[in-house]
Motif scaffolding. Sequence first.
Motif, PDB file in Angstrom:
ATOM      1  N   PHE A 592       1.083  -1.388  -0.270  1.00 46.44           N
ATOM      2  CA  PHE A 592       0.265   0.046  -0.237  1.00 46.44           C
ATOM      3  C   PHE A 592       0.845   0.662   0.240  1.00 46.44           C
ATOM      4  CE2 PHE A 592      -3.959  -2.351   1.969  1.00 46.44           C
ATOM      5  CZ  PHE A 592      -4.162  -2.381   0.882  1.00 46.44           C
ATOM      6  N   SER A 593       2.148   1.232  -0.139  1.00 47.71           N
ATOM      7  CA  SER A 593       2.722   2.063  -0.037  1.00 47.71           C
ATOM      8  C   SER A 593       3.117   3.027  -1.628  1.00 47.71           C
ATOM      9  CB  SER A 593       4.431   2.153   0.000  1.00 47.71           C
ATOM     10  OG  SER A 593       4.767   1.018  -0.790  1.00 47.71           O
ATOM     11  N   TRP A 594       3.574   4.031  -1.779  1.00 50.37           N
ATOM     12  CA  TRP A 594       3.836   5.112  -2.623  1.00 50.37           C
ATOM     13  C   TRP A 594       4.187   4.168  -4.123  1.00 50.37           C
ATOM     14  CZ3 TRP A 594       7.715   7.213  -5.532  1.00 50.37           C
ATOM     15  CH2 TRP A 594       9.380   7.217  -4.721  1.00 50.37           C
ATOM     16  N   TRP A 595       4.996   4.175  -3.636  1.00 51.04           N
ATOM     17  CA  TRP A 595       6.130   3.043  -5.153  1.00 51.04           C
ATOM     18  C   TRP A 595       5.292   1.984  -5.110  1.00 51.04           C
ATOM     19  CZ3 TRP A 595       7.448  -1.406  -3.920  1.00 51.04           C
ATOM     20  CH2 TRP A 595       7.775  -1.847  -2.549  1.00 51.04           C
ATOM     21  N   ALA A 596       4.440   1.384  -4.180  1.00 48.63           N
ATOM     22  CA  ALA A 596       3.387   0.153  -5.142  1.00 48.63           C
ATOM     23  C   ALA A 596       2.343   0.462  -5.462  1.00 48.63           C
ATOM     24  CB  ALA A 596       3.021  -0.282  -3.603  1.00 48.63           C
ATOM     25  N   LYS A 597       1.750   1.511  -4.969  1.00 50.60           N
ATOM     26  CA  LYS A 597       0.464   2.458  -6.058  1.00 50.60           C
ATOM     27  C   LYS A 597       1.142   2.653  -7.322  1.00 50.60           C
ATOM     28  CE  LYS A 597      -2.106   3.672  -1.709  1.00 50.60           C
ATOM     29  NZ  LYS A 597      -2.706   4.731  -0.651  1.00 50.60           N
ATOM     30  N   LEU A 598       1.955   3.321  -7.459  1.00 49.40           N
ATOM     31  CA  LEU A 598       2.973   3.869  -8.527  1.00 49.40           C
ATOM     32  C   LEU A 598       3.141   2.424  -9.674  1.00 49.40           C
ATOM     33  CD1 LEU A 598       4.106   5.836 -10.682  1.00 49.40           C
ATOM     34  CD2 LEU A 598       6.238   5.731  -9.005  1.00 49.40           C
ATOM     35  N   LEU A 599       3.817   1.965  -9.072  1.00 51.21           N
ATOM     36  CA  LEU A 599       4.018   0.380  -8.984  1.00 51.21           C
ATOM     37  C   LEU A 599       2.484  -0.631 -10.397  1.00 51.21           C
ATOM     38  CD1 LEU A 599       6.289  -1.583 -10.363  1.00 51.21           C
ATOM     39  CD2 LEU A 599       5.355  -2.714  -8.503  1.00 51.21           C
ATOM     40  N   TYR A 600       1.513  -0.072  -9.051  1.00 51.73           N
ATOM     41  CA  TYR A 600       0.553  -0.628  -9.443  1.00 51.73           C
ATOM     42  C   TYR A 600       0.038   0.549 -10.659  1.00 51.73           C
ATOM     43  CZ  TYR A 600       0.232  -3.232  -5.519  1.00 51.73           C
ATOM     44  OH  TYR A 600       0.673  -3.660  -3.819  1.00 51.73           O
ATOM     45  N   CYS A 601       0.143   1.937 -10.295  1.00 48.58           N
ATOM     46  CA  CYS A 601      -0.148   2.499 -12.055  1.00 48.58           C
ATOM     47  C   CYS A 601       0.473   1.839 -12.817  1.00 48.58           C
ATOM     48  CB  CYS A 601      -0.516   3.483 -11.478  1.00 48.58           C
ATOM     49  SG  CYS A 601      -1.257   3.976 -10.440  1.00 48.58           S
ATOM     50  N   PHE A 605      -0.971   0.893 -16.406  1.00 42.85           N
ATOM     51  CA  PHE A 605      -0.699   1.249 -18.295  1.00 42.85           C
ATOM     52  C   PHE A 605      -0.413   0.271 -18.939  1.00 42.85           C
ATOM     53  CE2 PHE A 605       1.624   3.820 -21.086  1.00 42.85           C
ATOM     54  CZ  PHE A 605       0.801   4.558 -21.400  1.00 42.85           C
ATOM     55  N   VAL A 606       0.492  -0.246 -18.274  1.00 44.63           N
ATOM     56  CA  VAL A 606       1.389  -1.519 -19.454  1.00 44.63           C
ATOM     57  C   VAL A 606       0.140  -2.393 -19.430  1.00 44.63           C
ATOM     58  CG1 VAL A 606       2.237  -3.247 -19.430  1.00 44.63           C
ATOM     59  CG2 VAL A 606       3.322  -1.241 -18.732  1.00 44.63           C
ATOM     60  N   VAL A 607      -0.915  -2.617 -18.808  1.00 46.44           N
ATOM     61  CA  VAL A 607      -1.691  -3.726 -19.531  1.00 46.44           C
ATOM     62  C   VAL A 607      -2.507  -3.354 -19.912  1.00 46.44           C
ATOM     63  CG1 VAL A 607      -3.831  -5.649 -18.195  1.00 46.44           C
ATOM     64  CG2 VAL A 607      -1.303  -5.461 -17.134  1.00 46.44           C
ATOM     65  N   LEU A 608      -3.455  -2.253 -20.347  1.00 45.85           N
ATOM     66  CA  LEU A 608      -3.782  -1.440 -20.782  1.00 45.85           C
ATOM     67  C   LEU A 608      -3.598  -1.401 -22.484  1.00 45.85           C
ATOM     68  CD1 LEU A 608      -6.828  -0.838 -20.989  1.00 45.85           C
ATOM     69  CD2 LEU A 608      -6.158   1.713 -20.151  1.00 45.85           C
ATOM     70  N   PHE A 609      -1.994  -0.954 -22.018  1.00 39.40           N
ATOM     71  CA  PHE A 609      -1.273  -0.697 -23.582  1.00 39.40           C
ATOM     72  C   PHE A 609      -1.544  -1.949 -24.120  1.00 39.40           C
ATOM     73  CE2 PHE A 609       2.309  -0.170 -26.206  1.00 39.40           C
ATOM     74  CZ  PHE A 609       1.916   0.738 -27.253  1.00 39.40           C
ATOM     75  N   MET A 610      -1.250  -2.845 -23.926  1.00 36.13           N
ATOM     76  CA  MET A 610      -0.677  -4.355 -24.588  1.00 36.13           C
ATOM     77  C   MET A 610      -2.169  -4.317 -24.679  1.00 36.13           C
ATOM     78  SD  MET A 610       2.039  -4.945 -24.373  1.00 36.13           S
ATOM     79  CE  MET A 610       1.677  -7.022 -24.777  1.00 36.13           C
ATOM     80  N   CYS A 611      -3.628  -4.468 -24.010  1.00 37.94           N
ATOM     81  CA  CYS A 611      -5.129  -4.672 -23.834  1.00 37.94           C
ATOM     82  C   CYS A 611      -5.154  -4.439 -25.911  1.00 37.94           C
ATOM     83  CB  CYS A 611      -6.035  -4.849 -23.351  1.00 37.94           C
ATOM     84  SG  CYS A 611      -5.539  -5.918 -22.032  1.00 37.94           S
ATOM     85  N   CYS A 612      -5.106  -2.688 -26.259  1.00 40.92           N
ATOM     86  CA  CYS A 612      -5.065  -2.260 -26.905  1.00 40.92           C
ATOM     87  C   CYS A 612      -4.426  -2.611 -28.449  1.00 40.92           C
ATOM     88  CB  CYS A 612      -4.498  -0.466 -26.514  1.00 40.92           C
ATOM     89  SG  CYS A 612      -6.093   0.886 -24.983  1.00 40.92           S
TER      90      CYS A 612
END
Length: 629
Positions: A592-601, A605-612
């Motif tokens: 739940f740390s900020w860097w973990a949240k950044l990594l999740y984002c 984004f990568v997953v969404l990009f790959m899906c696109c």
Amino acid sequence: MISYGWGNAAVGTGFTKSEHYVWGVENARELVRMYWADNNISFVKYSLPQGIANDISVLYAVSDYELLIGTKSKGLWIYDVRLMNSRQIFQESYIRDILCFSPSVYWVATENGIYMYNMDKNEIRHWVKDPHDIYAIQDHAIYTFFKDAEGGVWCGSYFRGLSYVPNALCNFKNYRPSKRYSGLEGTVVRELCKDNDGNLWIGTEDHGVNCFDVSAERFENYSKSHGLNTNNIHGLCIDNDLLWCGSFDSGIDLFDVKKKKIVHSFRAGDGKSNLKSNFVFTILKTRANDIWIGTDTGVQIYNRENNSFSDPIKGIRICNQLYQDHKNNIWVVCSNELICVSEEQEIVGRYSLDSGLIQSVMETRNHEIWVATSQGISRLDLSKKIFVNHILSEQNASTNYAFRILEDEQGYLWVSTGYGLVRYQPQTGTSYVFTTLEGLSENRFNVSSSLESDGFFYFGTINGFIAFDSNSFASNRAIPKPKLSKIICKGVNTERTIYEGSDGIGPVNYTENSLTFEFSPLTYTAPEALRYRYCLEPVDKGWHVQQGSYSFTYPSLSPGKYILRFQSTDYNGEWTNNETVYKIEIKPPFYFSWWAKLLYCVLAFVVLFMCCINGRSKSEKGRRTIYRR
């Protein structure tokens, strides 16, 4: 650091009120005064008083040219260097220290206790060790003083460590039996009254009556050996030169305060004009010069013409107190009932308490009737004919067992109770409880035992009595900010301290999110009498209030940032502006740390990009298939 020498063996120094001079002793023969201004330093020498030159142990400058001089064997002296005039204040062995307690009062530490010297009044008081008094200093040899920010004095001794003298909120005089000094005889003080010469008469339940010369502070005791029929006195009343002494089971003795002897006695008899009972609980002299007697069988009135008693008021079974109000009505306290009797000796009102017992009654300056009960104090609402109860303490049931009430000039009610003396504000409902920690010699007061005289209040206890000026209460004293002293964080199998009074509070791990906060009131005068409140934002929507406890716990806090606020009341019970604020952070788990949240984002984004990309690829492939067909 710059050092300035002034010869050999500078024994003691002291600062004057102007803070421009330092005094010392050179070669044990001369006083040296050092003066500094505009970076210039000058020295002036003065000869010492004859006979003490080689005996000085400590100096204290009380003005620019006047010094207190403590010696090793010749006591305390005061010396005016301008007039070259000196005199001895008292003789005592080895003076160790001198403290300015107030502008005209000085404390002197010696090998034989503590002396208090009042320069304006030229008075001296001496405190010594008393093995029979737990409130006395604990050692004869006092070496040093320290006055703290609240005005309390720490006394360092040679053998028994530190003694603390708090700067009392109210200066109580305690009078109790002592095996060391001749004084009050008897412990349980039941009744108090004053004669026409200003002497205080004290009735006890175990040693007769005591006559107290208030100005000389001298006691004389009169008991069975002086003619009293019993030592168990329950009622006292002054009638010119006669002291009416009502007893628990032996009727009434009339004691002539001038001749110091019993001149008449009354015992219960079967006749219509006799005293009905030997159990006399209270005696009242009215403004009409009548003597009313309260016993376990009711109320009787003394007939001066034929030396007899009548009982014109029917329907009263037991009388614990008699009180006359401003309309000359007599109020009769009868267990759980309060009865009002008119000047015509007719009952004009009966008021019952729903629960508990009535101990006493009094009238305030604005003519309100208050009673002390076993459940606090109650105001009588005459229009509704009901009692309105007021609780004196939420923490101690014994403090709500009230005995007597006196009102001071500011409208505060002083209430003696089963645990402590209470100063109560009827308008706000705030109270302050005095105990032995504030200078009382005893926490347990006694029934039927109070007196107001010449601006002083007197209350009897089960171990003597107290006297004080109610207007001397120091209610405007500044209260230090409470300070956080420790934070303990707990987890499933862990417990550790993360803060112990340092400047910063480090982040707390999310696995140890049960926090216990401990704080220090930073006052030695009466910390338990103050109320404290705390609030943890954003968890709390309001304040939590507590008294007598200096810790609180928040279990299972969520990760995040918090602000802790806490403050205290003053000695009037009003909240002050001494709020203390601390910032606390509980770290989230790594996922739940900020860097973990950044990594999740980023991953999202990568997953969404790959899906696109994948979607566009499938669409393109579909179009090509259709084209080929």
